[in-house]
Design an enzyme around this catalytic site. Structure first.
Site, mmCIF file in Angstrom:
data_model
loop_
_atom_site.group_PDB
_atom_site.id
_atom_site.type_symbol
_atom_site.label_atom_id
_atom_site.label_comp_id
_atom_site.label_asym_id
_atom_site.label_seq_id
_atom_site.Cartn_x
_atom_site.Cartn_y
_atom_site.Cartn_z
ATOM 1 N N HIS A 182 -1.273 0.491 7.043
ATOM 2 C CA HIS A 182 -1.976 0.761 5.773
ATOM 3 C C HIS A 182 -1.707 2.191 5.331
ATOM 4 O O HIS A 182 -1.890 3.273 6.274
ATOM 5 C CB HIS A 182 -3.478 0.380 5.936
ATOM 6 C CG HIS A 182 -4.147 0.401 4.400
ATOM 7 N ND1 HIS A 182 -3.758 0.030 3.382
ATOM 8 C CD2 HIS A 182 -5.094 1.439 3.943
ATOM 9 C CE1 HIS A 182 -4.641 0.585 2.221
ATOM 10 N NE2 HIS A 182 -5.327 1.310 2.654
ATOM 11 N N CYS A 240 0.869 -1.263 0.005
ATOM 12 C CA CYS A 240 -0.067 -0.018 0.009
ATOM 13 C C CYS A 240 0.822 1.170 -0.024
ATOM 14 O O CYS A 240 0.380 2.244 -0.535
ATOM 15 C CB CYS A 240 -1.109 0.049 1.248
ATOM 16 S SG CYS A 240 -0.159 -0.339 2.990
ATOM 17 N N ASN A 290 -7.610 5.349 -2.249
ATOM 18 C CA ASN A 290 -7.330 4.052 -1.136
ATOM 19 C C ASN A 290 -7.215 2.786 -2.287
ATOM 20 O O ASN A 290 -8.140 2.484 -2.908
ATOM 21 C CB ASN A 290 -8.279 3.984 -0.303
ATOM 22 C CG ASN A 290 -8.209 3.042 0.829
ATOM 23 O OD1 ASN A 290 -7.252 2.125 0.644
ATOM 24 N ND2 ASN A 290 -8.717 3.326 2.164
#
Length: 310
Positions: free
Chosen positions: A125, A21, A140
């Site tokens: 994250h 991520c 995202n």
């Protein structure tokens, strides 16, 4: 302030791959596939060396664990530290600053006008919120496509993230204006989308989620009704068995009572017959007594009168 790259009106988005991520976050800030996981790993390695050199010059007991451990800037799963993200963006003369810094006090109340990009982090994250061509989007990597955010909603969304424990950084500087769009993204998991296409993908996925949620709710309700029906059926069967048991018990009592009554009547009949037999015998004895009395009388008379001979 700069409005960010146009890229012909396209939006660049990367969908989550493993624990990468941080890679997705950096690339969506830059709006292009500028870094791979290997690039960030190399930056993490450089940072580790620099930190060890600094600590090695004046080694203290508390530094022992750090020097003997592996990297403190990248995990085995591929999660990178904020220092790695900062180093990557510094390559493009961009600065990462915590949103709660005193110098950014005004940005807390007017982020949609004073900022161009935010990096959000919680636990393992990372994701980016970015203004592209004057519009705000949530990039995202857990989403299938960029999600459009209104200017009013942006401020409320940032507040909700902070209230939920997210750490938010702003990205300041001159963002790349254009990116050479290859036929296939260098990272292998990036995609270029027109805003309308991103909107359609988001709406379609939202409908699917609602449908799945509805189906799950329906299944749960069906299971609940089935359970209740089973409970009602079991209760009815139990009640039926109890009624049958009570009826059988009452019938047995009735039969037992009838038997006792029959025996009582039978005993009374025997007693009645015995009484009748006794009365009959007494009557027979009464009828025989006069004959036996007269015979001796005649005999006496004969004895008293010698003149009469038999």
């Amino acid at each position: 302030m700069e409005e960010g790259p146009s890229n012909g009106g396209l939006l660049y988005h990367e969908v989550q791959e493993g624990k990468l991520c941080a890679v997705h976050c950096v690339n969506t800030v830059l709006q292009g596939p500028y870094f791979s996981e290997l690039d960030l790993a190399a930056l993490a390695s450089d940072l580790d060396k620099q930190e060890r050199q600094v600590l090695g010059g004046e080694l203290q007991p508390e530094h022992g664990d750090f020097l003997s451990d592996g990297s403190h800037n990248v995990s085995l799963e591929g999660n990178f530290s904020i220092q790695v993200l900062q180093k990557a963006l510094e390559v493009w003369d961009l600065e990462v600053v915590p949103l709660d810094a005193p110098a950014l006090e005004e940005s807390k109340y007017n982020p949609e006008e004073l900022e161009n990009a935010f990096i959000c982090h919680q636990e393992d994250h990372w994701f980016c919120i970015r203004k592209v061509n004057g519009e705000w989007y949530n990039f995202n990597s857990l989403y299938p496509a960029p999600e459009h955010l209104s200017k009013f909603y942006l401020c409320a969304y940032l507040d909700s993230l902070k209230a939920s424990g997210w750490t938010i950084f702003t990205v300041k500087g001159n963002f790349p204006k254009e990116c050479n769009i290859p036929s296939e993204s260098a990272s292998g998991f990036g995609q270029w989308l027109m805003p309308d296409d991103a909107k359609k993908i988001t709406e379609s996925c939202n409908k699917q989620q609602v449908t799945r949620a509805t189906d799950i709710e329906k299944q749960e309700m069906d299971m609940l009704y089935a359970t209740r029906e089973d409970e009602d059926l079991n209760a009815a069967i139990l009640a039926s068995l109890l009624d049958a048991s009570n009826s059988t018990s009452g019938y047995g009592t009735h039969i037992s009572g009838t038997g006792e009554s029959s025996r009582t009547l039978e005993n009374e009949a025997h007693m009645s017959e015995a009484i009748e037999d006794s009365n009959k015998n007494e009557k027979d004895n009464t009828e025989e007594e006069p004959a036996s009395t007269s015979s001796p009388s005649v005999s006496v008379k004969n004895e008293d009168n010698p003149n009469i001979h038999g």
